[in-house]
Design a protein around this motif. Structure first.
Motif, PDB file in Angstrom:
ATOM      1  N   THR A 131      41.016 -42.583 -45.700  1.00  0.00           N
ATOM      2  CA  THR A 131      40.427 -41.248 -45.818  1.00  0.00           C
ATOM      3  C   THR A 131      39.726 -40.531 -45.913  1.00  0.00           C
ATOM      4  O   THR A 131      39.157 -39.590 -44.653  1.00  0.00           O
ATOM      5  CB  THR A 131      40.498 -41.168 -48.175  1.00  0.00           C
ATOM      6  N   VAL A 132      37.859 -41.261 -45.741  1.00  0.00           N
ATOM      7  CA  VAL A 132      36.898 -40.558 -45.279  1.00  0.00           C
ATOM      8  C   VAL A 132      37.392 -41.133 -43.890  1.00  0.00           C
ATOM      9  O   VAL A 132      36.625 -40.234 -43.354  1.00  0.00           O
ATOM     10  CB  VAL A 132      35.590 -41.737 -45.750  1.00  0.00           C
ATOM     11  N   PHE A 133      37.322 -41.838 -43.326  1.00  0.00           N
ATOM     12  CA  PHE A 133      37.224 -42.142 -41.858  1.00  0.00           C
ATOM     13  C   PHE A 133      37.948 -41.119 -41.418  1.00  0.00           C
ATOM     14  O   PHE A 133      37.784 -40.820 -40.229  1.00  0.00           O
ATOM     15  CB  PHE A 133      37.000 -43.969 -40.972  1.00  0.00           C
ATOM     16  N   GLY A 134      39.847 -40.942 -42.345  1.00  0.00           N
ATOM     17  CA  GLY A 134      40.097 -39.671 -41.445  1.00  0.00           C
ATOM     18  C   GLY A 134      39.252 -38.358 -41.749  1.00  0.00           C
ATOM     19  O   GLY A 134      39.554 -37.669 -40.646  1.00  0.00           O
ATOM     20  N   ARG A 135      38.546 -38.265 -41.728  1.00  0.00           N
ATOM     21  CA  ARG A 135      37.699 -36.977 -42.193  1.00  0.00           C
ATOM     22  C   ARG A 135      37.072 -37.524 -40.832  1.00  0.00           C
ATOM     23  O   ARG A 135      36.636 -35.889 -40.909  1.00  0.00           O
ATOM     24  CB  ARG A 135      37.272 -36.850 -43.840  1.00  0.00           C
ATOM     25  N   LEU A 136      35.937 -38.322 -40.644  1.00  0.00           N
ATOM     26  CA  LEU A 136      35.202 -38.858 -40.015  1.00  0.00           C
ATOM     27  C   LEU A 136      35.309 -38.190 -38.598  1.00  0.00           C
ATOM     28  O   LEU A 136      35.166 -37.754 -37.352  1.00  0.00           O
ATOM     29  CB  LEU A 136      34.437 -39.491 -39.599  1.00  0.00           C
ATOM     30  N   TYR A 137      37.080 -39.010 -38.393  1.00  0.00           N
ATOM     31  CA  TYR A 137      37.582 -38.702 -36.836  1.00  0.00           C
ATOM     32  C   TYR A 137      38.381 -37.504 -37.011  1.00  0.00           C
ATOM     33  O   TYR A 137      37.710 -36.708 -36.617  1.00  0.00           O
ATOM     34  CB  TYR A 137      39.418 -38.956 -36.959  1.00  0.00           C
ATOM     35  N   GLY A 138      38.410 -36.641 -37.620  1.00  0.00           N
ATOM     36  CA  GLY A 138      38.799 -34.805 -37.524  1.00  0.00           C
ATOM     37  C   GLY A 138      37.315 -34.428 -36.991  1.00  0.00           C
ATOM     38  O   GLY A 138      37.822 -33.494 -37.282  1.00  0.00           O
ATOM     39  N   TRP A 139      36.485 -34.490 -38.039  1.00  0.00           N
ATOM     40  CA  TRP A 139      35.271 -33.639 -37.481  1.00  0.00           C
ATOM     41  C   TRP A 139      34.315 -34.455 -36.478  1.00  0.00           C
ATOM     42  O   TRP A 139      33.826 -33.338 -35.669  1.00  0.00           O
ATOM     43  CB  TRP A 139      33.979 -34.105 -38.066  1.00  0.00           C
TER      44      TRP A 139
END
Length: 258
Positions: A131-139
């Protein structure tokens, strides 16, 4: 008198013939047209049949233009084999091998391009990490490198010196004989060069990280107090080592904050 009337009758008849409608042409003779006037074109009924102009062949519709961009974030979770953690796990570690999982996932690099990295975590931590690294990638938040610590034969110092983002490593906590949260697979070190570990007196062991010792720092891949990276981990119950008193571990996130 009779001769004069006959003459007048003939003249009148000639005048009527000259001024009236022209007589129909004799069979076999073409009607004359006034000089300079093109002859009338034959009608379609009398002209030979001509083939119609062919219509263009129907073509398939051109595909609508598509936007090209980076691939979407992806993460694959699989079981860990003994060979994958040859240096970072051994019998006696606080987490059994079967409780570890390998995450193969995309991350956004410092070169402004997508890459694929690997990380070993506790099986209970996979959802939070994905979940967290998905957000980082999206940003498009940049990560320098993401390899297993086994690429450095389990040496934490060498992994950090290479600015490697990693998680599981069966080792004690820095400056302690107790197990680190990394030994349980419940901690992540994120961009350790840009986010160094500071001892209680403010020193940094890695020379390439010393310019990043103070916060806040405005640079790619840096974690600052209260920023969206800290909040993304916090939503999953993971705390940041940059909030610790005494020592500061800006690279470190762990479940429960230990």
């Amino acid at each position: 008198m009779i001769r004069i009337q006959a003459t007048l009758a003939v003249a009148v008849g000639c005048l009527a013939t000259a001024c009236g409608t022209a007589a129909a042409p004799q069979p076999g003779r073409q009607a004359q047209t006034p000089q300079g006037t093109p002859p009338a074109q034959p009608s379609s009924a009398s002209s030979p049949a001509s083939s119609p102009t062919p219509s263009p062949e129907p073509t398939s519709a051109s595909p609508a233009p598509t936007r090209t961009g980076p691939p979407k974030f992806s993460a694959k979770v699989s079981k860990v084999t003994r060979d994958q953690v040859r240096y970072s796990w051994r019998p006696g570690c606080p987490v059994p091998l079967e409780n570890l999982r390998l995450i193969t996932m995309t991350y956004w690099g410092f070169d402004d391009k997508p890459h694929t990295g690997r990380m070993v975590v506790n099986k209970d931590a996979t959802d939070a990490i994905v979940t967290v690294f998905g957000r980082l990638y999206g940003w498009r938040w940049p990560i320098y490198k993401m390899e297993l610590v086994d690429a450095y034969k389990g040496d934490d110092f060498d992994s950090i010196d290479a600015d490697n983002t990693s998680a599981f490593n069966c080792r004690p906590a820095t400056g302690s004989s107790n197990w680190s949260q990394h030994a349980y697979g419940r901690a992540v070190d994120l961009n350790p060069r840009e986010n160094p570990y500071l001892s209680s007196n403010g020193t940094v062991a890695h020379k390439n990280a010393r310019k990043f010792a103070k916060r806040p720092v405005d640079a790619p891949g840096v974690i600052n107090p209260g920023d969206r990276v800290v909040l993304a981990f916090k939503r999953e119950g993971w705390e940041w080592g940059g909030y610790w008193t005494g020592i500061k571990d800006y690279q470190h996130f762990s479940e429960g904050g230990n």
